[in-house]
Design an enzyme around this catalytic site. Structure first.
Site, short mmCIF file in Angstrom:
data_model
loop_
_atom_site.label_atom_id
_atom_site.label_comp_id
_atom_site.label_asym_id
_atom_site.label_seq_id
_atom_site.Cartn_x
_atom_site.Cartn_y
_atom_site.Cartn_z
N HIS A 181 -4.28 6.62 0.30
CA HIS A 181 -4.99 7.17 1.46
C HIS A 181 -4.13 8.24 2.13
CE1 HIS A 181 -2.59 4.89 4.49
NE2 HIS A 181 -2.52 3.96 3.54
N ASP B 214 -5.06 9.24 5.38
CA ASP B 214 -5.12 9.04 6.84
C ASP B 214 -3.91 8.24 7.30
OD1 ASP B 214 -6.20 6.77 5.51
OD2 ASP B 214 -7.26 6.14 7.32
N ASP C 5 3.75 5.48 4.59
CA ASP C 5 2.40 4.88 4.55
C ASP C 5 1.36 5.96 4.76
OD1 ASP C 5 0.28 3.17 4.51
OD2 ASP C 5 0.65 2.33 6.48
N GLU D 279 -8.53 4.37 5.42
CA GLU D 279 -7.89 3.10 5.10
C GLU D 279 -7.36 2.46 6.38
OE1 GLU D 279 -4.96 0.10 3.78
OE2 GLU D 279 -4.64 1.79 5.10
N GLU D 280 -6.81 3.30 7.25
CA GLU D 280 -6.17 2.78 8.47
C GLU D 280 -7.21 2.45 9.55
OE1 GLU D 280 -3.29 1.89 8.36
OE2 GLU D 280 -2.00 3.25 7.24
N GLU E 161 0.90 1.92 -1.84
CA GLU E 161 1.27 1.41 -0.52
C GLU E 161 2.76 1.06 -0.51
OE1 GLU E 161 -0.34 1.27 2.23
OE2 GLU E 161 -2.45 1.50 1.67
N HIS F 273 4.05 2.55 10.34
CA HIS F 273 3.37 2.40 11.64
C HIS F 273 4.33 2.44 12.83
CE1 HIS F 273 -0.62 0.57 9.94
NE2 HIS F 273 -0.04 1.37 9.07
ZN LIG Z 1 -1.24 2.35 3.94
#
Ligand SMILES: [Zn+2]
Length: 385
Positions: free
Chosen positions: A72, A74, A105, A140-141, A169, A358
């Protein structure tokens, strides 16, 4: 055409693709993949009350074996940007470390997968021995309804098939090569609701306090483990995350009390068997004195594990040869899009080191980008040997 994974990662990081915004990230991938001879499609999905999402599907070659990279573009929001050492969308490199939201990520791993594929193809005059595909979502997020689920369905309707998939990931815990995810736990949310009878706190005999019943039921559900774990998973776990009564009046017994909980569950359970287990235990704890029920939220996150076999051996072998580490086969952590991919082909997850995902100052060592590209390249060379 060769690609530099560090330059490509930096270019992706400069795209402010905060979920669900595309931010230019898919356009970067499209340009690079098209340049290497991939056929590239955009698939835009929408549903009522959800933002439309741009997804990218790219493929080169049509014969077997068919390997897909998934991921992903995003990212989660950066939070307070002033607390970052370097701005979250500047892709600064400082002391051999690349900073930016999405560094691990998972734009970094996407850049490595693209660079490795281009290198692999360049060594074969641009022609794959089988086929390489990219399944890239921009959802995805977020709520993840207009992303991988629909992209896989879209690809299936086009007649696209995949023999194996690698999802980039951030699987590693501390060092590149230490962990590969071979499965994921399931996730199920519920709300425990206990009914009472509102009344004056000085006259409890005229009321029925639901807080008593709620505490009894919560204690009952937390008392025993849900299972002892299985061959591939640790024990399942139930956590209460909120107690919601909302009573601001000190002399009032409330009429209802609620508690929300989440269960991360292993392959000892299906969602249905897990719901039955929880309700049986709640019934036993409640006896006849408590009026209760559980509202279950729909979940699309079942547990799964990818069976051992030649693909796993190939990936583990490539990781060990390049990094010098033998990866642990893990099923820990949250859910990922692998839970959708597994319905189409075996899927393994291997990417960068997840420590800063994150977080403020999300970052990856530049050396890890080079090494992950080498791992993916080794996997491609072996897979298409
Ligand atoms: Zn991810």
């Amino acid at each position: 055409m060769a690609a530099d994974p560090v330059a490509l990662a930096a270019e992706l990081l400069r795209c402010p693709s905060i979920t669900p915004a595309e931010g230019g990230a898919l356009a970067v991938l499209e340009r690079v993949l098209k340049g290497a001879g991939f056929e590239v499609h955009h698939a835009i999905f929408a549903e009522p009350d959800t933002p439309p999402i741009d997804n990218l599907y790219a493929r080169i070659g049509s014969s077997a074996p068919r390997l897909a990279f998934a991921g992903h573009t995003d990212v989660v929001p950066p939070g307070d940007e002033t607390t970052w050492r370097h701005p979250p969308f500047a892709a600064a490199i400082d002391g051999g470390v690349l900073y930016g939201r999405g560094a691990v990520d998972m734009k970094g791993a996407l850049a490595c997968a693209v660079a490795a594929s281009l290198d692999h193809l360049a060594a074969r005059s641009g022609k794959p021995k089988g086929s390489i595909a990219f399944l890239i979502t921009g959802d995805e997020e977020g709520i993840a309804v207009n992303g991988t689920v629909k992209l896989l369905q879209w690809a299936k309707e086009r007649g696209e098939t995949f023999d194996h998939c690698l999802l980039g990931e951030p699987s590693n815990a501390a060092e590149l090569g230490d962990t590969i995810k071979v499965g994921r736990r399931g996730s199920l949310n519920g709300t425990l609701v206990v009914a009472g009878k509102q009344g004056h706190v000085a006259y409890p005999e005229r009321a029925e306090n639901p807080v008593r019943g709620l505490v009894t039921l919560m204690a009952g559900l937390m008392a025993e483990p849900l299972d002892q774990g299985s061959a591939n998973f640790g024990p399942s776990n139930l956590e209460f995350t909120s107690i919601d009564i909302g009573n601001t009046t000190v002399n009032l017994i409330p009429g209802e009390a609620r508690a929300r909980f989440n269960i991360r569950f292993n392959d000892c359970h299906s969602q249905a068997s897990l719901r039955m287990l929880i309700e049986t235990r709640a019934r036993a704890a409640a006896g006849n004195g408590v009026r209760w029920h559980i509202d279950w939220q729909p979940s699309n996150a079942d547990s799964f594990v990818t069976s051992p076999g030649p693909f796993l051996n190939l990936v583990v072998g490539a990781i060990t040869e390049v990094t010098g580490r033998t990866p642990t086969l893990s099923t820990t952590g949250g859910t990922s899009d692998a839970r959708f991919i597994k319905n189409y082909c075996p899927v393994l997850e291997f990417g960068l080191v997840g420590q800063t995902m994150h977080q403020v100052d999300e970052r990856t060592a530049v050396a890890d980008l080079t090494m992950l590209t080498a791992v993916y390249r080794r996997i491609l060379d072996r897979y298409f040997a």
